[in-house]
Design an enzyme around this catalytic site. Structure first.
Site, PDB file in Angstrom:
ATOM      1  NE  ARG A  14      13.855 -29.635 -19.824  1.00  0.00           N
ATOM      2  CZ  ARG A  14      13.082 -29.872 -18.762  1.00  0.00           C
ATOM      3  NH1 ARG A  14      12.869 -28.934 -17.882  1.00  0.00           N
ATOM      4  NH2 ARG A  14      12.545 -31.050 -18.603  1.00  0.00           N
ATOM      5  CG  ASP A 122       3.082 -38.186 -28.433  1.00  0.00           C
ATOM      6  OD1 ASP A 122       2.080 -37.478 -28.278  1.00  0.00           O
ATOM      7  OD2 ASP A 122       4.233 -37.828 -28.093  1.00  0.00           O
TER       8      ASP A 122
END
Lengths: 260, 135
Positions: A14, A122
């Protein structure tokens, strides 16, 4: 968020993708970019590791449990005029906190008697932006009746609807990291926390840290709802298990030895 | 499937995990590798199709909602294929929970359907059944 060694390969991959996307060329120059926070690259990196795939009224048996048992129990112990505080973390693109608000309006006759605060947090700023915009497609709405959609959304076009502004205003969106103690110290006195389908993706150590942080965010006697495949008893001994007909939820005990 | 392509008894079962979420792929990979399976990954139905045609797998674990080619389309293409991959067992793992999704999964040709997120024990139990691995 943190990962154990077995996840290193994946993180490397990633990272390699982000290094390529930013045109950094090497890890050294990418790291320099992270440190200077150029173009909010840390946010992009975090966003590359989160799951945003949910819908309205997901696992609604827990919402049913909230109105059938949790609220009544909380209100029996609550001082007059103290707000009912509900936290949705992680809230992803907003389906969960809006579902909580909608569920209360639809299924709780006492909703107008109390001051209800819904906070939604979040780690992913992209998801928070989408949540605040409140635009949804058919997939997110699949569990809602036609009437509900008419009541709480305005149609934008064939494929999309926008959440009602009143409902939008009833939820406060913030950024928070479950395993960051400083971040979490800003959140206190919640009566009910919905923390669903995230702890399963953490390693054991992070899971325990998150559970301990959540414990401190709850009022004594407050409840926490996890996802259908998650079990607090395997994560932390701090909570008591409450088995209701609709769902299993966890509770911060009312009185603790340290007088909290 | 020819004899040479058939997985050798006792060899590690090979599983393809297809999901557009890196976190979900990472989670499945960790759980399955710890249990001794060999894991390959794909980010959508198209990439998955390329991989199943190039390599040999014993099971494919598929998400539904993915860009480019969703999980149901992937399984339909798989089942309609004239090659040995037509019978590859497919386990659908998705956030969708409606009765229609279950029916659609069955109609598309999925062997089993689990709701996301799947606990470690549920995942391993179903994978064992579908790969014929000892439990």
């Amino acid at each position: 968020m943190s990962f154990d060694d077995s996840k290193r390969y994946f993180i490397d991959r990633r990272l390699a993708e982000r290094i390529a996307a930013t045109g950094s060329g090497s890890f050294q120059s990418y790291f320099a970019m992270l440190r200077s926070d150029a173009d909010h690259e840390i946010e992009h990196l975090v966003n590359a590791f989160t799951v945003n795939e949910t819908y309205f009224y997901r696992e609604d048996h827990q919402l049913r449990c909230m109105t059938a048992h949790l609220l009544g129990d909380l209100l029996r112990r609550k001082p007059d005029r103290e707000a009912i505080r509900i936290w949705s973390i992680p809230c992803s693109t907003g389906e969960e906190p809006y579902s909580i608000a909608m569920w209360l309006m639809e299924n709780w006759s006492e909703v107008d008697k109390y001051n209800i605060e819904i906070v939604a947090s979040d780690i992913d700023t992209r998801a928070l932006k989408a949540a605040a915009e409140g635009v949804y497609g058919a997939r997110a709405l699949m569990r809602l009746s036609h009437d509900m959609i008419e009541r709480y959304f305005a149609r934008i076009d064939e494929a999309q609807v926008r959440i009602d502004p009143g409902l939008r205003e009833s939820v406060q969106f913030t950024r928070a990291n479950l395993i960051d103690g400083q971040d979490m110290a800003r959140y206190r006195d919640f009566d009910i926390v919905f923390c669903r389908n995230v702890l399963i993706y953490f390693d054991d150590a992070s899971r325990r840290i998150a559970a301990e942080n959540l414990y401190d965010c709850l009022r004594p006697g407050g409840y926490i709802c996890l996802g259908h495949s998650e079990t607090m008893s395997r994560i932390s001994p701090l909570f008591s298990v409450c088995r209701f007909p609709e769902a299993i939820v966890y509770q911060r005990p009312e009185a603790t030895d340290d007088g909290k | 499937m020819t004899e040479s392509e058939r997985p050798v008894a006792g060899a590690k079962a090979r599983i393809l995990v297809v999901d557009d979420s890196s976190l979900v792929r990472l989670y499945c990979r960790d759980v399955l590798e710890k249990a001794g399976f060999e894991v390959e990954q794909a980010i959508n139905g198209i990439e998955a199709m390329e991989k199943v045609l190039e390599q040999t797998f014993d099971l494919v674990i598929v998400d539904v909602n993915m860009p480019r080619m969703d999980g149901f389309s992937f399984i339909r293409v798989l089942r309609g294929s004239a090659s040995h991959v037509a019978t590859l067992p497919a386990l659908v793992v998705t956030t969708e929970a409606g009765p229609h999704d279950r029916e659609e999964a069955r109609a598309a040709g999925a062997n089993f359907y689990l709701m996301k997120p799947v606990s470690e024990s549920d995942l391993l139990r179903h994978v064992a059944v579908l790969t014929g691995a000892p439990q």
